[in-house]
Design a protein around this motif. Structure first.
Motif, PDB file in Angstrom:
ATOM      1  N   THR A  24      13.301   0.144 -32.721  1.00 12.78           N
ATOM      2  CA  THR A  24      13.986  -0.296 -31.926  1.00 12.78           C
ATOM      3  C   THR A  24      15.968   0.385 -32.129  1.00 12.78           C
ATOM      4  OG1 THR A  24      14.154  -1.771 -33.764  1.00 12.78           O
ATOM      5  CG2 THR A  24      12.351  -2.335 -31.802  1.00 12.78           C
ATOM      6  N   CYS A 244      11.281 -14.535 -39.342  1.00 14.78           N
ATOM      7  CA  CYS A 244      11.638 -14.309 -38.479  1.00 14.78           C
ATOM      8  C   CYS A 244      13.162 -13.979 -38.179  1.00 14.78           C
ATOM      9  CB  CYS A 244      11.316 -15.385 -36.942  1.00 14.78           C
ATOM     10  SG  CYS A 244       9.248 -15.407 -37.147  1.00 14.78           S
ATOM     11  N   ALA A 245      14.110 -15.426 -38.981  1.00 14.81           N
ATOM     12  CA  ALA A 245      15.391 -15.402 -39.343  1.00 14.81           C
ATOM     13  C   ALA A 245      16.089 -14.190 -39.898  1.00 14.81           C
ATOM     14  CB  ALA A 245      15.730 -16.142 -39.890  1.00 14.81           C
ATOM     15  N   THR A 247      14.355 -10.707 -40.183  1.00  9.14           N
ATOM     16  CA  THR A 247      13.725  -9.848 -38.904  1.00  9.14           C
ATOM     17  C   THR A 247      14.898  -9.567 -37.124  1.00  9.14           C
ATOM     18  OG1 THR A 247      11.779  -9.946 -38.958  1.00  9.14           O
ATOM     19  CG2 THR A 247      11.935  -8.694 -36.903  1.00  9.14           C
ATOM     20  N   TYR A 248      15.220 -10.895 -37.053  1.00  8.47           N
ATOM     21  CA  TYR A 248      16.164 -11.335 -36.323  1.00  8.47           C
ATOM     22  C   TYR A 248      17.638 -10.386 -36.554  1.00  8.47           C
ATOM     23  CZ  TYR A 248      19.860 -13.155 -32.474  1.00  8.47           C
ATOM     24  OH  TYR A 248      20.740 -13.321 -32.059  1.00  8.47           O
ATOM     25  N   LEU A 251      17.743  -6.530 -36.666  1.00  8.27           N
ATOM     26  CA  LEU A 251      17.425  -6.153 -35.266  1.00  8.27           C
ATOM     27  C   LEU A 251      19.194  -5.684 -34.539  1.00  8.27           C
ATOM     28  CD1 LEU A 251      14.017  -6.300 -34.293  1.00  8.27           C
ATOM     29  CD2 LEU A 251      14.455  -4.111 -35.902  1.00  8.27           C
ATOM     30  N   THR A 252      19.804  -6.799 -35.217  1.00 10.27           N
ATOM     31  CA  THR A 252      21.092  -6.656 -34.320  1.00 10.27           C
ATOM     32  C   THR A 252      22.486  -6.862 -35.325  1.00 10.27           C
ATOM     33  OG1 THR A 252      21.072  -9.392 -35.088  1.00 10.27           O
ATOM     34  CG2 THR A 252      20.163  -9.145 -33.065  1.00 10.27           C
ATOM     35  N   GLY A 259      20.604 -10.378 -43.502  1.00  8.99           N
ATOM     36  CA  GLY A 259      19.403  -9.764 -42.537  1.00  8.99           C
ATOM     37  C   GLY A 259      18.169  -9.552 -43.581  1.00  8.99           C
TER      38      GLY A 259
END
Length: 358
Positions: A24, A244-245, A247-248, A251-252, A259
């Protein structure tokens, strides 16, 4: 090789997910192809001879289908990527005013196709890495290692994965029997004639399995105070939302500051919730899988690949994300490519699977 000498299945999943995380972080097709080659080599070298280990080919086909669908979408629906190299021009379908920003047909540029190829290849590589985990990690052994709070869900998944090959075998057997009798095995009529006996056999196996599980005391739960149940639900739900937050954010690029802390905090809360939830389903493990040095090497090699590619993306983003406007040929960055090769370590430090006797 017995099950006790095999690598912990959780280590294979961590290795595969780490390779997927590395995928990713880049759109360089050369690095993505190298990640696919690394996972394929490890699967070819260490995949056991078991029915559940034959799913790797299905994931590869799914990855190719995803890549093809991504290219079809960019050809049919267009792309916001500007380009000057026109490959072909399709008839454009006029759309109403409320569908602004969407088009059917029109110009297809090389820049848009290459961008879609890079983006689809990244998702395809992620699917291939997940397929490697399915081909290397035994689902039944993974079930033994799950926390007590996830045991019931894990049993349902393992039963589904175990019964799926039986459904395929039943369908093939019934179709062969109908062909030998000169009856049609294709079309709607053939599907109905084959599908009903297959479903009947699946129902019989399900009833027999339910009776066997009930006789062995499956589903018995212990009494837990209401405060503990509420704390468990709060920790688990809040931890999963934090994961979830986080990981987002990881990845951004915009979430680089928050993160990792949010991810670690959410992971800790989720693990605490799972530990408390396990008190409701007390159980024993027969010959639990040890997490030994080989498991650490397998999981560590995947984590090293992910960490090094994250570092490479921060230091040299142009090498990991080649541009398409203007259209340039991608180059293979040397030290990120060497980092991906670290993922080959499980093929050399884990024991080879046993061969079936002829």
């Amino acid at each position: 090789m017995g099950e006790r000498a095999a690598v912990h299945p959780g280590a294979w999943w961590l290795w595969s997910l780490a390779l997927g995380t590395a995928a990713t972080r880049t759109t360089n097709p050369l690095l993505l192809a190298l990640l696919v080659a690394v996972s394929a080599y490890v699967v070819a070298a260490r995949r056991p001879d078991a029915p559940w280990a034959r799913s790797y080919g299905a994931f590869v086909k799914l990855a190719l289908a995803v890549l093809l669908i991504r290219l079809v979408f960019v050809v049919a629906l267009g792309s916001p990527i500007p380009g000057t190299h026109v490959l072909l021009t399709l008839p454009e379908v006029p759309l109403p005013d409320w569908a602004q920003g969407i088009r059917l047909g029109g110009r297809v540029t090389a820049e848009a196709v290459v961008f879609a190829l890079y983006d689809g290849l990244r998702l395809a590589t992620l699917l291939v890495c997940v397929g490697a985990a399915n081909a290397l990690a035994s689902p039944t052994r993974l079930l033994k290692s799950l926390p007590g709070a996830l045991y019931e869900m894990g049993v349902a998944v393992v039963v589904a994965l175990t019964f799926a090959p039986h459904l395929v075998a039943d369908a093939r057997r019934l179709r062969a029997a109908r062909r030998l009798r000169g009856r049609p095995d294709a079309g709607v009529r053939g599907l109905l004639q084959v599908g009903l006996p297959v479903l009947e056999g699946a129902l019989e196996r399900s009833v027999a399995l339910a009776a066997a599980m009930d006789a062995r005391g499956y589903g018995r739960t212990a009494a837990v105070p209401a405060a503990v149940r509420r704390t468990t639900a709060t920790l688990t739900l809040g931890g999963l939302l934090g994961v979830c937050a986080g990981t987002y954010g990881v990845l951004t690029a915009a979430g680089g500051t928050y993160g990792l802390p949010v991810l670690l905090a959410g992971l800790g809360a989720a693990l605490a919730g799972l530990w408390l939830g396990g008190r409701r389903t007390p159980r024993t493990r027969y010959r639990p899988d040890p997490w030994g040095a080989r498991a650490w090497l397998v999981a560590g090699s995947g984590a090293a690949v992910a960490a090094l590619l994250v570092l490479a993306g921060d230091r040299d983003p142009a090498a990991l994300r080649p541009g398409v406007v203007p259209l340039v040929a991608p180059e293979l960055p040397l030290w990120p490519a060497a980092a991906v090769l670290v993922g080959l370590l499980p093929a050399f430090v884990t024991p080879a699977p046993e061969k079936e006797l002829p």
